[in-house]
Scaffold this active site. Structure first.
Site, mmCIF file in Angstrom:
data_model
loop_
_atom_site.group_PDB
_atom_site.id
_atom_site.type_symbol
_atom_site.label_atom_id
_atom_site.label_comp_id
_atom_site.label_asym_id
_atom_site.label_seq_id
_atom_site.Cartn_x
_atom_site.Cartn_y
_atom_site.Cartn_z
ATOM 1 N N ASP A 1 33.431 9.256 0.578
ATOM 2 C CA ASP A 1 33.095 8.019 1.303
ATOM 3 C C ASP A 1 33.603 6.748 0.638
ATOM 4 O O ASP A 1 33.126 5.662 0.938
ATOM 5 C CB ASP A 1 31.581 7.928 1.516
ATOM 6 C CG ASP A 1 30.830 7.670 0.224
ATOM 7 O OD1 ASP A 1 31.320 8.108 -0.833
ATOM 8 O OD2 ASP A 1 29.770 7.033 0.267
ATOM 9 N N GLU A 2 34.556 6.871 -0.276
ATOM 10 C CA GLU A 2 35.070 5.696 -0.980
ATOM 11 C C GLU A 2 36.580 5.786 -1.135
ATOM 12 O O GLU A 2 37.101 6.824 -1.511
ATOM 13 C CB GLU A 2 34.532 5.654 -2.422
ATOM 14 C CG GLU A 2 33.145 5.152 -2.593
ATOM 15 C CD GLU A 2 32.742 5.242 -4.057
ATOM 16 O OE1 GLU A 2 33.490 4.745 -4.921
ATOM 17 O OE2 GLU A 2 31.703 5.840 -4.323
ATOM 18 N N ASP B 1 33.660 1.252 0.738
ATOM 19 C CA ASP B 1 32.562 2.174 0.494
ATOM 20 C C ASP B 1 31.715 2.236 1.769
ATOM 21 O O ASP B 1 31.282 1.207 2.273
ATOM 22 C CB ASP B 1 31.748 1.558 -0.663
ATOM 23 C CG ASP B 1 30.762 2.530 -1.267
ATOM 24 O OD1 ASP B 1 30.786 3.694 -0.889
ATOM 25 O OD2 ASP B 1 29.974 2.085 -2.121
#
Length: 407
Positions: free
Chosen positions: A114-115, A12
DNA sequence: TCTGGGGTCCTAGGACCC
DNA sequence: TCTGGGGTCCTAGGACCC
């Protein structure tokens, strides 16, 4: 057969939108690293989309939270600096991150921009999972210039919970034997898939911590909350059998919506916005080579009441014209004249165009040719140069109305 | 005071069929 | 008078995620 313990990482990016913007600004010669000052990435207040999208650690210390109006954030910290985000920049860094992960495994699930989840079960060689986590973390920082949190565990839920522990730039394990120690003392609101509507319901049942939830009778929860109850119980007990899914799946629905710069209460004005949204939606639909069978129109009133109506077609289509016509019918059926803040169009029940039977595909070849010509122009010269659907143009539609009033 | 935009999945109720 | 029961499909709305 013995069950293999899986080796899962959840990675993350810390304050993704802010970090990426900071890195990009530095690269372009900006002298300040906005990660080191009270700053946020925010929407556009003039367009009434002024919410906090990401915050710096110092901004966080002032009590600023993601999703709150920038107006509130500024009151909490008068030195706050607000920067806009650029989605193209975000996608660029997201891709660089993904490419780096690809050096370690080909089982990567992009959970969001974003993960990622990484399944390293069969890609460890003779190395430790935790060592690889440290190597990835270090490499991301050195090679890409921003930091990540990494959760290390044997399933996705636990890895995700772990990556959410202390931030930034940290690596945490959360193995089954650590659940009681590291997870059960946390408030229920911290558990993945427990949102702000469920928390008070659980509190009323005297369920305050994830541990309380884990020890609650499963059947009782199922009775109270249905499927969601079972899911919560499983998650509280660290149970998650879902696979890391590397396939990029086709979307199940495609929609666009826009908050208007001013409320409108004229159906014909709303219709103009709908036309622009339909152009956008159908263009994206064709890009995926999909056709849709259902059109949905969403309206948000000035006091934030959302309502929507949908219509099923007896054929599937990706034609701009047909989607506009359907959306128009829906709009004039549902709209009662109240001031509207947001307008949205979404298409549903998608199928691959090449796979569907001709009989249920409304084949208007002339219209299809026209759409294709316009699409190739959009691809070549940029979407906004050809269509009315660019965000700016939606603003123009409504501004046009404003001018009329002034005249 | 002001509150984005992109999605997924679930549920409840009504229509309709046998 | 009292008035099934099971199934499917569709719609509207809501909860959740980032």
């Amino acid at each position: 057969m013995e069950e293999i313990k899986r080796k899962i990482l959840h990675i993350d990016v810390n304050n993704a939108f802010l970090s990426w913007t900071a890195v990009n600004m530095l690269k372009n010669g900006y002298s300040v690293d906005i990660r080191t000052i009270p700053s946020i990435i925010g929407g556009d207040e003039e367009r009434r989309s002024g919410i906090v999208l990401a915050k710096s650690p110092i901004a966080k210390k002032f009590g600023i939270i993601t999703g709150e109006p920038i107006y509130f954030a500024k009151k909490k910290c008068n030195k706050l600096e607000v920067f806009p985000g650029d989605f193209n920049v975000f996608i660029k860094y997201s891709n660089e991150l993904y490419n780096l992960f690809s050096e370690y495994t080909n089982i990567i699930e992009r959970f969001s921009i974003d993960e990622c989840f990484l399944d390293l079960t069969h890609f460890l060689g003779n190395r430790n999972l935790i060592d690889i986590a440290y190597e990835i973390s270090h490499r991301v920082e050195m090679e890409l210039g921003f930091t990540v949190n990494i959760g290390v565990s044997s399933n996705k839920l636990l890895a995700k919970m772990a990556s959410d522990f202390e931030k930034p730039n940290k690596i945490h394990t959360l193995y089954e034997y650590e659940i009681e120690d590291k997870m059960w003392s946390l408030p229920v609101s911290e558990l993945f898939m427990i949102g702000k509507k469920t928390v008070p319901k659980l509190h009323n049942l005297r369920i305050k911590t994830i541990g309380d939830l884990a020890k609650t009778n499963k059947e009782f929860l199922a009775k109270k909350f249905g499927k969601h109850g079972l899911l919560m119980w499983n998650y509280a007990n660290g149970i998650d059998t879902s696979e890391v899914n590397p396939k990029k799946e086709e979307p199940k629905s495609i929609g666009n919506s826009v908050t208007l710069p001013h409320d409108i209460n004229k159906a014909d004005e709303i219709y103009k916005v709908i036309v622009a949204l339909c152009e956008q939606v159908s263009y994206r639909l064709r890009k995926h080579n999909l056709v849709a069978n259902t059109v949905n129109v969403q309206l948000r009133t000035k006091d934030f009441k959302d309502y929507s109506h949908q219509k099923q077609l007896n054929y599937s289509t990706s034609s701009t014209k047909q989607i506009i016509e359907t959306a128009k019918e829906i709009l004039y059926e549902m709209y009662k004249g109240e001031p509207i803040r947001l307008v949205g169009v979404r298409v549903d029940n998608l199928e691959n165009k090449d796979e569907i039977q001709l009989s249920i595909f409304n084949n208007d070849l002339k219209q299809e040719k026209l759409d294709n010509v316009l699409d190739s122009l959009k691809n070549k010269y940029g979407y906004n140069s050809i269509t009315r659907a660019g965000k700016l143009d939606i603003q123009e539609i409504v501004k046009g109305k404003e001018k009329k009033i002034k005249d």
